[in-house]
Design a protein around this motif. Sequence first.
Motif, PDB file in Angstrom:
ATOM      1  N   SER A 180       0.835  -1.204   0.000  1.00 32.06           N
ATOM      2  CA  SER A 180       0.000   0.000   0.000  1.00 32.06           C
ATOM      3  C   SER A 180       0.869   1.253   0.000  1.00 32.06           C
ATOM      4  N   PHE A 181       1.961   1.195   0.744  1.00 29.41           N
ATOM      5  CA  PHE A 181       2.942   2.293   0.745  1.00 29.41           C
ATOM      6  C   PHE A 181       3.456   2.520  -0.677  1.00 29.41           C
ATOM      7  N   TYR A 182       3.843   1.441  -1.325  1.00 27.14           N
ATOM      8  CA  TYR A 182       4.373   1.508  -2.690  1.00 27.14           C
ATOM      9  C   TYR A 182       3.347   2.096  -3.651  1.00 27.14           C
ATOM     10  N   LEU A 183       2.103   1.626  -3.538  1.00 32.32           N
ATOM     11  CA  LEU A 183       1.044   2.124  -4.412  1.00 32.32           C
ATOM     12  C   LEU A 183       0.827   3.621  -4.216  1.00 32.32           C
ATOM     13  N   MET A 184       0.733   4.064  -2.963  1.00 30.81           N
ATOM     14  CA  MET A 184       0.466   5.479  -2.695  1.00 30.81           C
ATOM     15  C   MET A 184       1.655   6.347  -3.071  1.00 30.81           C
ATOM     16  N   PHE A 185       2.847   5.819  -2.926  1.00 33.63           N
ATOM     17  CA  PHE A 185       4.044   6.564  -3.313  1.00 33.63           C
ATOM     18  C   PHE A 185       4.013   6.852  -4.816  1.00 33.63           C
ATOM     19  N   VAL A 186       3.624   5.851  -5.598  1.00 32.87           N
ATOM     20  CA  VAL A 186       3.525   6.030  -7.046  1.00 32.87           C
ATOM     21  C   VAL A 186       2.398   7.006  -7.389  1.00 32.87           C
ATOM     22  N   ILE A 187       1.254   6.839  -6.742  1.00 32.95           N
ATOM     23  CA  ILE A 187       0.121   7.737  -6.996  1.00 32.95           C
ATOM     24  C   ILE A 187       0.515   9.178  -6.701  1.00 32.95           C
ATOM     25  N   SER A 188       1.186   9.392  -5.581  1.00 35.82           N
ATOM     26  CA  SER A 188       1.605  10.748  -5.222  1.00 35.82           C
ATOM     27  C   SER A 188       2.552  11.325  -6.264  1.00 35.82           C
ATOM     28  N   GLY A 189       3.416  10.485  -6.799  1.00 37.69           N
ATOM     29  CA  GLY A 189       4.368  10.958  -7.797  1.00 37.69           C
ATOM     30  C   GLY A 189       3.716  11.379  -9.095  1.00 37.69           C
ATOM     31  N   VAL A 190       2.777  10.568  -9.581  1.00 41.29           N
ATOM     32  CA  VAL A 190       2.182  10.873 -10.882  1.00 41.29           C
ATOM     33  C   VAL A 190       0.965  11.778 -10.773  1.00 41.29           C
ATOM     34  N   ALA A 191       0.435  11.941  -9.558  1.00 38.10           N
ATOM     35  CA  ALA A 191      -0.805  12.688  -9.418  1.00 38.10           C
ATOM     36  C   ALA A 191      -0.653  14.052  -8.769  1.00 38.10           C
ATOM     37  N   THR A 192       0.372  14.241  -7.976  1.00 35.95           N
ATOM     38  CA  THR A 192       0.458  15.492  -7.218  1.00 35.95           C
ATOM     39  C   THR A 192       1.721  16.283  -7.458  1.00 35.95           C
ATOM     40  N   ASP A 193       2.703  15.690  -8.111  1.00 35.35           N
ATOM     41  CA  ASP A 193       3.980  16.395  -8.290  1.00 35.35           C
ATOM     42  C   ASP A 193       4.063  16.964  -9.692  1.00 35.35           C
ATOM     43  N   ASN A 194       4.074  18.286  -9.777  1.00 32.73           N
ATOM     44  CA  ASN A 194       4.132  18.946 -11.083  1.00 32.73           C
ATOM     45  C   ASN A 194       5.413  18.607 -11.828  1.00 32.73           C
ATOM     46  N   ARG A 195       6.448  18.221 -11.083  1.00 31.34           N
ATOM     47  CA  ARG A 195       7.711  17.916 -11.744  1.00 31.34           C
ATOM     48  C   ARG A 195       7.656  16.601 -12.501  1.00 31.34           C
ATOM     49  N   ALA A 196       6.564  15.847 -12.340  1.00 29.38           N
ATOM     50  CA  ALA A 196       6.418  14.596 -13.080  1.00 29.38           C
ATOM     51  C   ALA A 196       5.977  14.866 -14.507  1.00 29.38           C
ATOM     52  N   PHE A 197       5.700  16.122 -14.804  1.00 29.86           N
ATOM     53  CA  PHE A 197       5.219  16.478 -16.123  1.00 29.86           C
ATOM     54  C   PHE A 197       6.141  17.507 -16.771  1.00 29.86           C
ATOM     55  N   VAL A 266      -4.503   1.385   5.208  1.00 31.98           N
ATOM     56  CA  VAL A 266      -4.636   2.776   5.655  1.00 31.98           C
ATOM     57  C   VAL A 266      -3.290   3.310   6.151  1.00 31.98           C
ATOM     58  N   CYS A 267      -2.631   2.552   7.002  1.00 33.27           N
ATOM     59  CA  CYS A 267      -1.319   2.994   7.512  1.00 33.27           C
ATOM     60  C   CYS A 267      -0.291   3.072   6.383  1.00 33.27           C
ATOM     61  N   GLY A 268      -0.339   2.119   5.464  1.00 33.13           N
ATOM     62  CA  GLY A 268       0.617   2.113   4.359  1.00 33.13           C
ATOM     63  C   GLY A 268       0.436   3.288   3.411  1.00 33.13           C
ATOM     64  N   THR A 269      -0.815   3.599   3.049  1.00 34.08           N
ATOM     65  CA  THR A 269      -1.049   4.712   2.122  1.00 34.08           C
ATOM     66  C   THR A 269      -0.722   6.057   2.762  1.00 34.08           C
ATOM     67  N   VAL A 270      -1.068   6.210   4.037  1.00 33.86           N
ATOM     68  CA  VAL A 270      -0.747   7.465   4.727  1.00 33.86           C
ATOM     69  C   VAL A 270       0.771   7.645   4.790  1.00 33.86           C
ATOM     70  N   ALA A 271       1.480   6.575   5.138  1.00 32.49           N
ATOM     71  CA  ALA A 271       2.941   6.650   5.194  1.00 32.49           C
ATOM     72  C   ALA A 271       3.531   6.909   3.814  1.00 32.49           C
ATOM     73  N   GLY A 272       2.965   6.286   2.785  1.00 30.95           N
ATOM     74  CA  GLY A 272       3.464   6.490   1.425  1.00 30.95           C
ATOM     75  C   GLY A 272       3.280   7.914   0.947  1.00 30.95           C
ATOM     76  N   ALA A 273       2.120   8.502   1.253  1.00 32.59           N
ATOM     77  CA  ALA A 273       1.848   9.886   0.847  1.00 32.59           C
ATOM     78  C   ALA A 273       2.803  10.849   1.545  1.00 32.59           C
ATOM     79  N   TRP A 274       3.013  10.638   2.846  1.00 35.62           N
ATOM     80  CA  TRP A 274       3.904  11.530   3.581  1.00 35.62           C
ATOM     81  C   TRP A 274       5.364  11.318   3.207  1.00 35.62           C
ATOM     82  N   ALA A 275       5.707  10.085   2.878  1.00 35.03           N
ATOM     83  CA  ALA A 275       7.081   9.822   2.451  1.00 35.03           C
ATOM     84  C   ALA A 275       7.381  10.552   1.152  1.00 35.03           C
ATOM     85  N   TYR A 276       6.424  10.555   0.231  1.00 37.89           N
ATOM     86  CA  TYR A 276       6.659  11.264  -1.029  1.00 37.89           C
ATOM     87  C   TYR A 276       6.744  12.765  -0.786  1.00 37.89           C
ATOM     88  N   ASN A 277       5.904  13.270   0.109  1.00 40.13           N
ATOM     89  CA  ASN A 277       5.983  14.694   0.435  1.00 40.13           C
ATOM     90  C   ASN A 277       7.353  15.044   1.008  1.00 40.13           C
TER      91      ASN A 277
END
Length: 306
Positions: A180-197, A266-277
């Motif tokens: 879940s961490f891995y999934l959210m980390f990828v989502i955060s990268g392609v969905a919220t980071d303008n530098r991915a584009f 839930v814990c994995g996605t929250v951690a993944g989102a914050w890790a990407y931030n």
Amino acid sequence: MAGREDGGGGTGTMEEGRDARRQPRYESSEDGGGGSDRCSSGNDMMSVQFMQKIIAEILGTYFMIFAGCGSVVVNLSTAGTVTFPGICAVWGLVVMVLVYSVGHISGAHFNPAVTVAFATCGRFPWKQVPSYAVAQVLGSTLASLTLRVVFGGATAREHFFGTAPSGSDAQAVALEFVISFYLMFVISGVATDNRAFVRRRADALAIVVLAQIGELAGLAVGATVLLNVLFAGPITGASMNPARTLGPAIVAGRYRSVWVYVVGPVCGTVAGAWAYNLVRCTDKPLREITKSGSFLRSARINGQTT
């Protein structure tokens, strides 16, 4: 499962304060939150726009569970015709096509854990989290009920298409957390980071390149789901999604170790989102960060001045 951050974001949203022309959006979680006006005011929970998002989440989750769990049932009912790699491919492909289908409407979360993770980062309004979670669980339950009706009550009881650990609960929680961490980390990268584009505006070709790169977000998220199911499926079922587990569990009346598929994702996605931030550090595009020079160049300049 991973779309936009705010109400429009199943898997690919861009940040709300940004110029819409410069950011392809695959997750819309940011829209509904933080005062964004995109697609809805974010203030009226009964607005037509918000109801459209809820319906999109219900339908998106329904089709995701119907296709993904349906592949499991068909495989069990036909002595392995679909095969395990086939099941993995179905999960990845259905997530990808649904992100492209409704990502611009609801953000294509299809996953309460993703919605909560976006909310903890301030990219989705907390007041919309309960509505999204209920819609996602409802869609999953309706899809599971449909599969039970289509394949018959006896067959449905025989071939459980929910998730259950094949080992210990502790092992399952740990694995669900990681994927879940891995999934959210990828989502955060392609969905919220303008530098991915790419953001060059020099010519028309650059604009085309920008659009094409933005369209890869759904592919990235779908591929991540496929990979996670491929290696974690035999151990935990690779849920990564409380709604994916709760729907079949409610219909079949099997609740063994359900907590594993709530706590872990839930814990994995929250951690993944914050890790990407944490890795991201800034909202500035990469070229603005590097245009002043590299670390080596800075060190050389400093050495010359001393």
